[in-house]
Design a protein around this motif. Structure first.
Motif: not given
Length: 421
Positions: A278-285, A287-300, A311-317
């Motif tokens: 699964v590919h998701v915009d990691g800068m949007d909580v 969207k992440v939460r929607e995908v996470a819920k599906e993946a966690i529910d599958r595992a459970r 896909e996200t980005y760190r603001f510091r070094g």
């Protein structure tokens, strides 16, 4: 969203390609005449972000009949993300004041991933992190004062001062550690998932919700590591309740992800082993939460693992010792404009889930929590010297424990080097 639509709608979705700063073209070796290769594709300029920025234009958001989260859920997400950001900002201050030692890797900018996944877990579920682990521990419920004290190397820290920044661990919260070497935590997470399945199927220690789930967090640099592939194979073979979460912040220390891998779309490695990728915009909580819920529910439910690329980005070094001179200023400013906390705050107000005053109240409370954590850590004692050799020796007749059943290192003469051993 049903499991079938999860596979169809998400794990086949390609990574969006957008224009950006000039990037080195991928290297394609010339085909050998003796061994024909597939036709090479034109080089693409990838500066990955997956959702709403394409050639500088923001896509219009689809109109929603109702908010994606309730007021309570939205405020929980906001509070957790603000806690992570403020805590890390305070860590930077304390590091430069000489209160912390060694390498300290901060999580600023990636909060949507930790919050989007971990706030969906139950207490028995496990989290396995990396050296960038402070915020994962906070999201799982480890008190801010315990994490800060650990960073200060104090006896009141979650590892009694022996773990430090890169090795957060908390048995009561099932945080199974931060790991300094890339890929090192993935086998541990796979083992935790195996233990959960063993408890459920063999020992019949099942919970009403189903299997306990493990989240394995790691970065894009780890996705070319051998342990990663071995564990994907084992997890799918045994249908383990685990979610592999790639926090692709586009840089492995100072190496661009685009330059370091033959195919930058990490999510594709999941289907290679038969699991959803699964590919998701990691800068949007959200969207992440929607995908996470599906993946966690599958595992459970016992349906096996999922590979999620955020896909996200760190603001510091890379760490606080990194001057951060390798990343282009326009790249950094682009992602700073997509701050996940600012985006969530805007969403909450636009959806009338809370007022500006409500959010300010949360921010004030978090400021107090972080300030109290620093005061607690600063006032806490250092670990005693007698703690140095604890949990090192297992043999009761060995070097660590004397015939009286006590640790030899508790003898003052031992730590002074004058004891008879």
């Amino acid at each position: 969203m049903a499991a079938a639509s999860f596979t169809a709608a998400k794990f086949l979705a390609p990574v969006a390609v957008r224009s950006g700063g000039d990037r080195p073209a991928p290297f394609h070796p010339a085909p050998s005449s003796a061994r024909p290769l597939r036709r090479s594709r034109p080089a693409q300029r990838l500066l990955a972000v997956s959702s709403d920025v394409l050639a500088g234009k923001k896509a219009a958001p689809a109109a929603a009949a109702q908010p994606a989260v309730t007021r309570e859920e939205a405020l929980e997400l906001y509070e957790d993300m603000v806690l992570g950001r403020n805590f890390e900002d305070m860590c930077a201050q304390m590091y430069y004041r000489g209160k912390m030692f060694g390498f300290v890797h901060l999580y600023n900018g990636q909060e949507a991933v930790s919050t989007g996944f971990i706030k969906l877990l139950n207490q028995p579920d496990c989290v396995v992190s990396t050296y960038r682990d402070h915020v994962h521990a906070l999201s799982k419920g480890v008190p801010a004062r315990s994490v800060m004290a650990e960073l200060f190397g104090k006896a009141t820290g979650c590892c009694r001062g022996q773990g430090g920044s890169m090795h957060m661990f908390s048995e009561p919260h099932n945080v199974l550690g931060g790991f300094a070497f890339i890929g090192e935590g993935i086998p541990v997470a796979t083992g935790a998932a195996f233990a959960a399945k063993y408890r459920h199927e063999v020992l019949k220690q099942s919970s009403p919700d189903g299997l306990d789930v493990t989240l394995a967090f790691f970065g894009d640099g780890t996705a070319n590591n051998g342990q990663f592939f071995e564990c994907l194979n084992m997890a799918q073979l045994w249908k383990l309740p685990i979610v592999f979460v790639v926090e692709n912040n586009l840089w492995a220390i100072g190496m661009s992800h685009i330059r370091a891998t033959s195919d930058p779309e990490i999510w594709k490695k999941g289907p290679a082993f038969g699991m959803p990728g699964v590919h998701v915009d990691g800068m949007d909580v959200l969207k992440v939460r929607e995908v996470a819920k599906e993946a966690i529910d599958r595992a459970r439910r016992g349906e096996g693992p999922t590979l999620v690329e955020c896909e996200t980005y760190r603001f510091r070094g890379h760490s606080l010792a990194d001057p951060d001179e390798l990343r282009r200023p326009d790249e950094k400013s682009h992602y700073a404009a997509r701050d996940p906390i600012v985006s969530l705050k805007k969403y909450i107000i636009e959806q009338s889930l809370a007022s500006e005053a409500d959010l300010k109240s949360i921010e004030k409370r978090i400021d107090d929590v972080v300030e109290e954590a620093v005061e607690f850590a600063d006032a806490s004692p250092l670990p005693p010297r007698s703690q140095l050799l604890e949990n090192v020796f297992a043999d009761p007749k060995g070097f660590g424990i004397g015939p009286d059943g006590k640790y030899r290192c508790e003898d003052p003469k031992f730590t002074q080097g004058t004891a008879q051993v």
